[in-house]
Design a protein around this motif. Structure first.
Motif, short mmCIF file in Angstrom:
data_model
loop_
_atom_site.label_atom_id
_atom_site.label_comp_id
_atom_site.label_asym_id
_atom_site.label_seq_id
_atom_site.Cartn_x
_atom_site.Cartn_y
_atom_site.Cartn_z
N LEU A 1 4.66 -5.69 -26.28
CA LEU A 1 5.17 -6.96 -25.76
C LEU A 1 4.13 -7.73 -24.97
CD1 LEU A 1 8.61 -5.70 -24.38
CD2 LEU A 1 8.18 -6.82 -26.58
N SER A 2 3.23 -7.03 -24.30
CA SER A 2 2.26 -7.68 -23.43
C SER A 2 1.05 -6.78 -23.25
CB SER A 2 2.90 -7.99 -22.08
OG SER A 2 1.99 -8.60 -21.20
N VAL A 3 -0.11 -7.40 -23.04
CA VAL A 3 -1.35 -6.64 -22.87
C VAL A 3 -2.15 -7.25 -21.72
CG1 VAL A 3 -3.52 -5.93 -23.94
CG2 VAL A 3 -1.45 -6.07 -25.33
N THR A 4 -2.64 -6.38 -20.82
CA THR A 4 -3.60 -6.80 -19.80
C THR A 4 -4.88 -5.99 -20.00
OG1 THR A 4 -2.94 -5.15 -18.13
CG2 THR A 4 -1.68 -7.22 -18.20
N ALA A 5 -5.84 -6.17 -19.12
CA ALA A 5 -7.12 -5.48 -19.27
C ALA A 5 -6.95 -3.96 -19.18
CB ALA A 5 -8.11 -5.95 -18.22
N ALA A 6 -5.96 -3.50 -18.41
CA ALA A 6 -5.83 -2.06 -18.17
C ALA A 6 -4.52 -1.48 -18.68
CB ALA A 6 -5.95 -1.76 -16.68
N GLU A 7 -3.54 -2.32 -19.01
CA GLU A 7 -2.22 -1.81 -19.37
C GLU A 7 -1.65 -2.55 -20.57
OE1 GLU A 7 -0.59 -0.35 -15.00
OE2 GLU A 7 -0.16 -2.41 -15.63
N LEU B 1 -2.17 3.49 -8.14
CA LEU B 1 -2.00 3.87 -9.54
C LEU B 1 -1.90 2.67 -10.48
CD1 LEU B 1 0.44 6.90 -9.30
CD2 LEU B 1 -2.04 6.90 -9.51
N CYS B 2 -1.47 1.53 -9.99
CA CYS B 2 -1.36 0.36 -10.87
C CYS B 2 -2.72 0.05 -11.49
CB CYS B 2 -0.86 -0.84 -10.08
SG CYS B 2 0.90 -0.77 -9.70
N ASP B 3 -2.73 -0.13 -12.80
CA ASP B 3 -3.94 -0.41 -13.58
C ASP B 3 -4.89 0.78 -13.67
OD1 ASP B 3 -3.13 -3.01 -14.09
OD2 ASP B 3 -4.14 -3.80 -12.32
N ALA B 4 -4.49 1.94 -13.14
CA ALA B 4 -5.38 3.11 -13.19
C ALA B 4 -4.57 4.40 -13.18
CB ALA B 4 -6.37 3.09 -12.03
N ASP B 5 -3.38 4.38 -13.78
CA ASP B 5 -2.49 5.53 -13.75
C ASP B 5 -2.82 6.48 -14.90
OD1 ASP B 5 -0.50 7.31 -13.20
OD2 ASP B 5 1.17 5.94 -13.59
N ILE B 6 -3.91 7.20 -14.75
CA ILE B 6 -4.38 8.08 -15.82
C ILE B 6 -5.22 9.20 -15.19
CG2 ILE B 6 -6.49 6.72 -16.23
CD1 ILE B 6 -6.16 7.38 -19.24
N ALA B 7 -5.16 10.37 -15.76
CA ALA B 7 -5.97 11.49 -15.31
C ALA B 7 -6.18 12.44 -16.48
CB ALA B 7 -5.28 12.22 -14.15
N ILE B 8 -7.22 13.23 -16.39
CA ILE B 8 -7.52 14.22 -17.43
C ILE B 8 -7.56 15.59 -16.79
CG2 ILE B 8 -9.19 14.98 -19.15
CD1 ILE B 8 -10.06 12.07 -19.41
#
Length: 207
Positions: free
Chosen positions: A113-119, A54-61
């Motif tokens: 506070l912080s930004v990465t490519a996915a989060e 789920l890290c960097d991809a914790d999303i669902a529709i």
């Protein structure tokens, strides 16, 4: 602030998903308080990124069996978010470690506070029960992110919450709408038979 952002990275072993859930067990309710909500739809498919981390991809529709007409849909923002931006957070989590869960809570002007490519990570914003809630653009109302995890507690100067960025998953939105179109053609919605299993997305987490 340094203590807040150092935990943004995923744990070394990542966060693993336990398994797919039957979409028909997901009820969509509308209201400002969980106790007084009413069901307006149910899930018939879940579209999520491939893989089990789920890290960097914790999303669902969730694909619904019928349209929800009693709630205004929010647009999904396709442009990124920047360090220092302010967002509005919404959720049904508690207000503290012992807070009662189930009442809609809104917080304004929450700083990124912080930004990465996915989060993206924000300051104190949600608590237990708030996972899945949105971070919204304060001006446009667009959905920017979805709550994934947080800690180390619900309150205090070191608290942070991590959201999955939706702008990195516009392809997932496209897949979900394509799935809806296919179900409508096959008659699987509005009284037809639901799909046998919740489909997984065809792509991995963003680069």
């Amino acid at each position: 602030t340094s203590r807040t952002v150092e935990n943004v990275a995923c744990p070394a072993k990542g966060v693993q998903m336990l398994g797919d859930r039957d979409p028909s067990s997901l009820a969509i309710a509308v209201g400002d308080d969980v106790a007084s909500t009413h069901r307006v739809a149910r899930g018939i498919a879940v579209v999520a990124p491939a893989g089990v981390t789920l890290c960097d991809a914790d999303i669902a529709i969730i694909v619904l069996d019928q349209a929800v007409t009693t709630a205004k849909p929010l647009p999904v923002r396709t442009r990124g978010v920047a360090l220092g931006d302010r967002v509005r957070t919404v959720g049904f989590g508690g207000t503290g470690v012992a807070g009662v869960v189930g009442t809609k809570l809104v917080r304004e002007h929450v700083r990124v506070l912080s930004v990465t490519a996915a989060e993206l990570a924000v300051a104190e914003a949600t608590c237990q029960g708030g996972s899945g809630g949105p971070a919204l653009d304060e001006t446009t109302g667009e959905v920017i992110g979805v709550v994934s995890r947080g800690g180390p507690s619900c309150e205090g100067p070191g608290v942070h919450n991590i959201y999955t960025r939706v702008d990195g998953f516009t392809w997932l939105v496209d897949e979900a709408f394509a799935k809806v179109a296919g179900l409508d053609r096959d008659g699987a919605r509005d009284g037809g038979a639901p799909p046998r299993a919740p489909p997984r997305g065809t792509k991995q987490k963003p680069p």
